[in-house]
Design an enzyme around this catalytic site. Structure first.
Site, short mmCIF file in Angstrom:
data_model
loop_
_atom_site.label_atom_id
_atom_site.label_comp_id
_atom_site.label_asym_id
_atom_site.label_seq_id
_atom_site.Cartn_x
_atom_site.Cartn_y
_atom_site.Cartn_z
N MET A 1 12.94 86.40 44.01
CA MET A 1 13.63 85.36 43.26
C MET A 1 14.28 85.92 41.99
SD MET A 1 13.24 82.89 45.29
CE MET A 1 13.98 81.57 44.34
N LYS B 1 1.51 82.07 35.53
CA LYS B 1 2.66 81.55 34.80
C LYS B 1 2.28 81.24 33.34
CE LYS B 1 5.20 79.70 38.80
NZ LYS B 1 6.47 80.40 38.60
N HIS C 1 14.19 75.33 39.95
CA HIS C 1 13.81 75.69 41.32
C HIS C 1 15.02 76.27 42.04
CE1 HIS C 1 12.52 74.21 45.59
NE2 HIS C 1 12.44 75.52 45.46
#
Length: 713
Positions: free
Chosen positions: A327, A410, A453
């Site tokens: 990502m 995170k 996202h």
């Protein structure tokens, strides 16, 4: 005047289109003005030539889509006559005894390029905004202003197919190479070059005669019935069905018109056939759905309908990305391509450099294909700074955390790096499932914390789902929206409920497919029937792609976090099946070659062990299987709208197509309900609910719209 008319001392008439509104378009005002201009040209004495151009930034925008989407079956004949009237004037234009030049000063798409095709010579200005083509098929339409027939006669069947069947749009240089235009010049030379050309071909009969009106003209590549073209047409038809599952009529009709136009009928008969096929296409549900969402809905979303108002537009000047995995490296590429300096940080310098190498690989492919110069590639790569040092991201006005989908990881990354943000900077967490409000609890400035996202692969997937936490400020949402547009993504803003919009909705249709298998249905039939709804892939295949283990892990994590209650699970047999495949049969998904399918070098084959769940005599009707899968996703989308997870119908429709594989012909999950019919949809939901469970019960928002006879918009 909407069509400014000027004749110079050398006998050249210039018609400059400048219709009311931001663009020139084939609306109700067009045909009378078009006809009047051609009437005046035909009456001229000592005429040397005609230039057709525009006063707008766009040469011509095409048809009036508001009008086209409103056509009912009763209006088809009137539309046909209107189209024939427009084409009759085009025919007069191209049969003038003088050269007619299209001076293309901006984008000429759809009807705009069809006007150009009715001119003898086409010159385009070298303008970065100029695109040329016939993209009607991408909106469920076909080029009905002569474009399908003219381009087939001009280029031949094979060369015209990408422009007609795919709606390919190209810049002026590529249009020149493809034969769509004849010349490319600097913008300030456009009209001078057009006049120069007209004067240079005086007395040349070929310069005033269109190819299709030339005696003995043969279509390039030969007729449709030739030994070379017949198998090519058959192959194209097979490819279209594979792509559209027969659910999108426009490309099939285009191929039909091309085949007829390149067959035995003459040019004018082919034109009339094209008009008839075009007019009869407009009232069909797929056409209306695609126009509504892929044009009007997309413009609403990209235009900022869900963006908080009254917040000044902004740009990210320096971006930090934490995590150089799949990502992170994709986000890096998208940002660098948009000209944003990026600091890409990972645990080691080697990992960060591998993340940068991903961008280098993609750019090298562009260079190899001639789509980018080596100099431009080097400039983009120079924007990326790989590092393993936290202090390198200091001063970034946006930091995107793209680390593993675990809340403690995170949180640790946030604690280490948040204070390095520039004054007034904001933090984005790339997550598909973890609640943003809970992640933001560890932030020193939760109002500056937002969910981003991205979809994989980031360099190809156009959607960005922006998640608003309970504390996320409107300013942060607006800045996130602006960043999405800056990197050329289509952003939807959604609320922070479990699964947000896309993950929550895509899960329902996959689990419904698994539920059907758990109930005893043939898995191969379930997968194929789900694919035949128009979804890009079968739902069991999709479960394998996203990994059964990941689906199970996410669910277990959500249960542990109190986000899901197992006693309220609406497809418990599906959850049990997925868990058993992973835990008892070691079938975690496609990545290991084992899921619902076995994957080998020879291809994929349904796993024989699924026979243990098969129940003979339990087969359901095809339509029930398809509707159970499709309706689950649609109903979940409506519940998201009802709960405020979705801020608009357009967000739901665009997001479902771009992010989670809603069939394109539906116009998205909410738009599908409009053309299915609200009352009919409610009745079908109640029927499915009585047979298969309360998860198919129509939500209140649906029943209210049906009772009020109000379409979702």
């Amino acid at each position: 005047m909407a069509f400014a008319y000027e004749k110079d001392a050398k006998g050249i008439v210039t018609v400059t289109m400048d219709m009311d509104g931001p663009v020139n378009a084939m609306n109700d005002a067009f045909l009378p003005q078009f006809r009047e201009a051609v009437d005046k040209i035909e009456a001229e004495d000592d005429l040397k030539g005609v230039i057709w151009t525009s006063a707008k930034e766009t040469f011509f925008a095409g048809g009036d889509l508001n009008m086209l989407k409103s056509i009912t079956p009763d209006g088809v004949e009137a539309l046909f006559e209107n189209v024939e009237g427009t084409k009759a004037v085009m025919r007069r234009l191209e049969k003038l005894p003088v050269p007619v030049v299209a001076a293309i000063n901006g984008a000429a798409l759809g009807g705009g390029y069809e006007i150009c095709l009715a001119c003898n010579y086409r010159i385009a200005a070298e303008n970065p905004k100029t695109k040329i083509g016939l993209p009607e098929v991408t909106l469920g339409l076909l080029p009905g202003g002569g474009g399908t027939v003219r381009l087939t006669w001009l280029l031949g069947l094979e060369a015209a197919m990408p422009f007609l069947l795919e709606g390919r749009q190209v810049n002026p240089q590529k249009a020149l190479a493809a034969g769509l235009i004849h010349d490319v010049v600097a913008p300030d030379q456009l009209l001078d070059r057009a006049k120069e050309y007209i004067l240079s071909v005086q007395g040349d009969e070929a310069a005033v005669t269109q190819p299709w009106d030339t005696k003995g003209y043969k279509i390039p590549g030969g007729p449709s019935a030739s030994p070379k073209n017949a198998p090519r047409i058959a192959g194209a038809a097979a490819m279209l069905f594979k792509k559209t599952k027969g659910l999108m009529p426009a490309p099939t009709r285009i191929l039909d018109i091309m085949t007829e136009a390149a067959g035995r009928i003459d040019f004018d008969t082919a034109q009339r056939y094209e008009s008839r096929r075009f007019a009869s296409l407009t009232p069909l549900a797929p056409t209306k759905n695609m126009i509504e969402t892929l044009f009007f809905g997309m413009n609403k979303v990209n235009g900022g309908a869900s963006r908080p108002p009254d917040v000044p537009r902004s740009k990210v000047e320096r971006l930090g990305i934490l995590g150089a995995g799949m990502m992170g490296q994709g986000i890096t590429y998208s940002a660098a391509m948009a000209g944003i300096p990026v600091v890409l940080k990972d645990m080691t310098l080697e990992a960060a450099e591998r993340g940068k190498a991903y961008t280098a690989m993609l750019l090298n492919k562009r260079v190899d294909k001639g789509r980018m110069t080596p100099e431009k590639r080097d400039a983009v790569l120079a924007l990326i700074t790989p590092t393993d040092k936290a202090e390198e991201v200091k001063g970034c006005d946006l930091i995107i955390e793209a680390v593993f989908e675990k809340i403690d990881i995170k949180n640790a990354v946030l604690a280490e790096h948040e204070e390095l943000l520039a004054e007034g900077g904001f933090w984005g967490s790339n997550t598909s499932t973890l609640p943003i409000t809970r992640l933001a609890e560890e932030s020193g400035k939760p109002e500056n914390f937002v969910g981003l996202h991205f979809f994989s692969p980031v360099d190809k997937m156009p959607l960005l789902e922006i998640i608003a936490g309970d504390m996320t400020s409107d300013e942060t949402l607006a800045r996130a929206f602006d960043f999405a547009r800056q990197i050329k993504k289509t952003p939807i803003i959604v609320g922070d409920k479990t699964g947000f919009y896309t993950s929550r909705t895509i899960g329902t249709k996959m689990l419904e497919a698994a539920q059907l298998v758990a109930e005893g249905q043939d898995p191969l039939r379930v997968d194929n029937l789900s694919r035949l709804t128009g979804m890009p892939t079968g739902m069991l295949s999709l479960l394998d792609e996203v990994q059964l283990k990941l689906v199970d892990d996410i669910y277990n994590t959500q249960v542990q976090m109190g986000l899901q209650d197992p006693t309220e699970e609406v497809t418990p047999e599906a959850r049990k099946l997925v868990r058993e495949l992973v835990a008892e049969h070691d079938r975690p998904g496609r990545a290991t070659g084992k899921g619902f399918y076995d994957y080998t070098e020879a291809g994929k084959e349904i796993w024989s062990g699924l026979a243990a769940w098969r129940k003979e005599g339990s087969d359901l009707p095809d339509q029930d299987i398809q509707d159970r899968i499709m309706f689950r996703a649609i109903l979940e989308t409506l519940r998201c709208l009802e709960e405020g997870v979705l801020r608009s119908v357009a967000d739901g429709n665009v997001g479902s197509i771009l992010g989670i594989g809603a069939p394109v012909h539906t116009g998205g999950y909410i738009q599908f309900v409009n053309t299915y019919g609200l009352d009919r949809f409610v009745a079908r939901c109640e029927e499915l609910s009585s047979k298969y469970g309360d998860r198919f019960a129509p939500p209140d928002i649906l029943k209210k719209h049906a009772a009020d006879q109000l379409e979702f918009c």
